[in-house]
Design a protein around this motif. Structure first.
Motif, PDB file in Angstrom:
ATOM      1  N   ALA A  13       8.001  -3.299   5.271  1.00 22.18           N
ATOM      2  CA  ALA A  13       6.757  -3.407   4.503  1.00 22.18           C
ATOM      3  C   ALA A  13       5.594  -3.913   5.330  1.00 22.18           C
ATOM      4  O   ALA A  13       4.440  -3.813   4.920  1.00 22.18           O
ATOM      5  N   ALA A  14       5.875  -4.445   6.515  1.00 26.10           N
ATOM      6  CA  ALA A  14       4.827  -5.089   7.297  1.00 26.10           C
ATOM      7  C   ALA A  14       3.732  -4.112   7.728  1.00 26.10           C
ATOM      8  O   ALA A  14       2.581  -4.501   7.955  1.00 26.10           O
ATOM      9  N   ALA A  15       4.090  -2.827   7.825  1.00 26.87           N
ATOM     10  CA  ALA A  15       3.121  -1.843   8.305  1.00 26.87           C
ATOM     11  C   ALA A  15       2.186  -1.330   7.231  1.00 26.87           C
ATOM     12  O   ALA A  15       1.325  -0.512   7.504  1.00 26.87           O
ATOM     13  N   VAL A  16       2.323  -1.795   5.972  1.00 28.22           N
ATOM     14  CA  VAL A  16       1.502  -1.264   4.886  1.00 28.22           C
ATOM     15  C   VAL A  16       0.039  -1.643   5.087  1.00 28.22           C
ATOM     16  O   VAL A  16      -0.268  -2.767   5.497  1.00 28.22           O
ATOM     17  N   PRO A  17      -0.875  -0.717   4.874  1.00 26.83           N
ATOM     18  CA  PRO A  17      -2.294  -1.034   5.040  1.00 26.83           C
ATOM     19  C   PRO A  17      -2.732  -2.128   4.072  1.00 26.83           C
ATOM     20  O   PRO A  17      -2.260  -2.202   2.936  1.00 26.83           O
ATOM     21  N   ALA A  18      -3.653  -2.936   4.498  1.00 21.65           N
ATOM     22  CA  ALA A  18      -4.131  -4.043   3.659  1.00 21.65           C
ATOM     23  C   ALA A  18      -4.803  -3.537   2.395  1.00 21.65           C
ATOM     24  O   ALA A  18      -4.843  -4.223   1.386  1.00 21.65           O
ATOM     25  N   ALA A  19      -5.301  -2.292   2.436  1.00 16.94           N
ATOM     26  CA  ALA A  19      -6.033  -1.776   1.281  1.00 16.94           C
ATOM     27  C   ALA A  19      -5.127  -1.199   0.203  1.00 16.94           C
ATOM     28  O   ALA A  19      -5.596  -0.761  -0.830  1.00 16.94           O
ATOM     29  N   ALA A  20      -3.825  -1.140   0.472  1.00 18.44           N
ATOM     30  CA  ALA A  20      -2.911  -0.544  -0.505  1.00 18.44           C
ATOM     31  C   ALA A  20      -2.985  -1.299  -1.821  1.00 18.44           C
ATOM     32  O   ALA A  20      -3.051  -2.515  -1.858  1.00 18.44           O
ATOM     33  N   SER A 246       3.121   2.663  -1.744  1.00 16.44           N
ATOM     34  CA  SER A 246       2.915   3.043  -0.346  1.00 16.44           C
ATOM     35  C   SER A 246       4.245   3.377   0.330  1.00 16.44           C
ATOM     36  O   SER A 246       5.317   2.916  -0.086  1.00 16.44           O
ATOM     37  N   LYS A 247       4.199   4.189   1.366  1.00 14.45           N
ATOM     38  CA  LYS A 247       5.405   4.606   2.081  1.00 14.45           C
ATOM     39  C   LYS A 247       6.174   3.404   2.609  1.00 14.45           C
ATOM     40  O   LYS A 247       7.405   3.328   2.493  1.00 14.45           O
ATOM     41  N   ALA A 248       5.458   2.453   3.180  1.00 15.61           N
ATOM     42  CA  ALA A 248       6.130   1.276   3.734  1.00 15.61           C
ATOM     43  C   ALA A 248       6.828   0.476   2.644  1.00 15.61           C
ATOM     44  O   ALA A 248       7.954  -0.009   2.826  1.00 15.61           O
ATOM     45  N   ASP A 249       6.178   0.327   1.485  1.00 12.90           N
ATOM     46  CA  ASP A 249       6.804  -0.426   0.394  1.00 12.90           C
ATOM     47  C   ASP A 249       7.966   0.348  -0.221  1.00 12.90           C
ATOM     48  O   ASP A 249       8.948  -0.255  -0.663  1.00 12.90           O
ATOM     49  N   ARG A 250       7.842   1.687  -0.256  1.00 12.96           N
ATOM     50  CA  ARG A 250       8.992   2.475  -0.730  1.00 12.96           C
ATOM     51  C   ARG A 250      10.195   2.258   0.187  1.00 12.96           C
ATOM     52  O   ARG A 250      11.331   2.115  -0.281  1.00 12.96           O
ATOM     53  N   GLU A 251       9.968   2.229   1.477  1.00 14.05           N
ATOM     54  CA  GLU A 251      11.068   2.001   2.415  1.00 14.05           C
ATOM     55  C   GLU A 251      11.661   0.609   2.237  1.00 14.05           C
ATOM     56  O   GLU A 251      12.880   0.424   2.346  1.00 14.05           O
TER      57      GLU A 251
END
Length: 337
Positions: A13-20, A246-251
């Motif tokens: 999840a660390a890579a998720v954009p701050a604007a998500a 977001s993709k990162a949070d889905r992962e």
């Protein structure tokens, strides 16, 4: 193990954009709010999801928005975002999942559930029985045995003529092959049916007898190694809601779901079953165990249940014999760990 899963999810999840944007998932809960499926499975998993996504994805547990058997459609149609369900409540929709409900499988929910998830991934996923939703995981609880009220029961022959609540199509067929009358009803109706004398007993796990406060209405438990059946269960998310994450949070959520969830939830079922058996013995429930020759005779009577599932699997394009062989191999490997 759980700490490693959360750590891995946090890294994803660390890579998720701050604007998500933040996402709140509405979980429709048809169980009593104090039931351990809620307090020891769903809620802790939801807390880990919030931690792994740094609070961007949270779960709100709400009162049931429909009957238990309607929850798959409830999520598919977007009325709720998340739901726990039992495949056996809608047997016309789910056929392949009946494999995990077959009699005489495994006593251990963890081995059964992990083997089930792996078999689903290899053999059942292309059939897309969960079409329209995001399947987060599926698993089983401990084996269902037969709990009865009144009457002297020494073996299978004494079951004939009893009216029993069944978990779905598989236990319905088991009941019929043992000469019993199956009554289909969700677990949440068990107390009313037993306390009013509408049924003589129920297929149930020992922990469910305790959690649904049925120990005052049963006096005999007829058990067999591997159980008369199992309950196949699932957690699903609305597909649009899943895609809004977001993709990162889905992962990150995936890391906490799938096999990890199957193993985690099954461990709760195993622990609760051990505790419940002691509670039931303390309440005076008599346990009649069918072992040795009695189990062999029972296996002969129930062999058509397995054959029927293999035939049904073929209708959905699945080699049922191969799936069952893989499933049993996985159970053996997991038990040997």
């Amino acid at each position: 193990m759980l700490n490693r899963l959360i750590a891995a999810a946090l890294m994803l999840a660390a890579a998720v954009p701050a604007a998500a944007g933040n996402v709140t998932l509405r979980f429709s809960n048809w169980l009593p709010p104090e039931h351990y499926v809620v307090t020891e499975m769903i809620r802790p998993w939801a807390e880990d999801v919030a931690e792994a996504t740094d609070g961007r994805v949270t779960v709100e547990i709400m009162q049931a928005m429909a009957k238990p058997e309607a929850h798959f459609d409830l999520v598919r149609d977007g009325v709720a975002d998340l739901a726990f369900g039992v495949h056996g409540y809608t047997p016309a929709r789910f056929k392949l999942t009946g494999m995990a409900e077959l009699p005489l499988l495994a006593d251990d929910a963890e081995a059964n559930s992990v083997a089930y998830w792996r078999t689903y991934q290899r053999y059942f996923r292309p059939a897309n029985e969960h079409e329209g939703v995001k399947l987060l995981s599926l698993w089983t609880n401990t084996p269902a045995q037969i709990f009865l009220r009144g009457g002297d029961v020494a073996g299978v022959g004494d079951l004939s003529g009893r009216k029993v609540r069944v978990l779905g199509a598989t236990t319905g067929e088991v009941a019929q092959r043992l000469g019993m009358t199956p009554i289909s009803a969700p677990a949440s109706q068990s107390y009313e049916l037993l306390s009013r004398g509408v049924i003589d007993g129920t297929f149930f796990q020992s922990d469910s007898i305790v959690s649904f406060r049925l120990q005052d209405y049963v006096d005999t438990a007829v058990t067999v190694p591997g159980g008369f059946a199992h309950s196949s269960q699932y957690l699903v998310m609305n597909r649009d809601k899943w895609n809004a994450i977001s993709k990162a949070d889905r992962e990150a959520i995936e890391a906490l779901s799938g096999e990890a969830m199957a193993r985690r939830f099954a461990r709760v079922w195993d622990r609760k079953a051990r505790e419940a058996r002691e509670t039931l013995r303390g309440a005076g429930v008599r346990f009649v165990r069918l072992d040795g020759d009695a189990r062999d005779r029972l296996a002969e009577r129930l062999a058509p249940v397995r054959a029927d599932w293999v035939e049904t699997a073929a209708e959905r394009g699945v080699d049922g014999e191969a799936a069952l062989a893989y499933f049993h191999d996985q159970i053996e490997a997991l038990n040997a760990e």
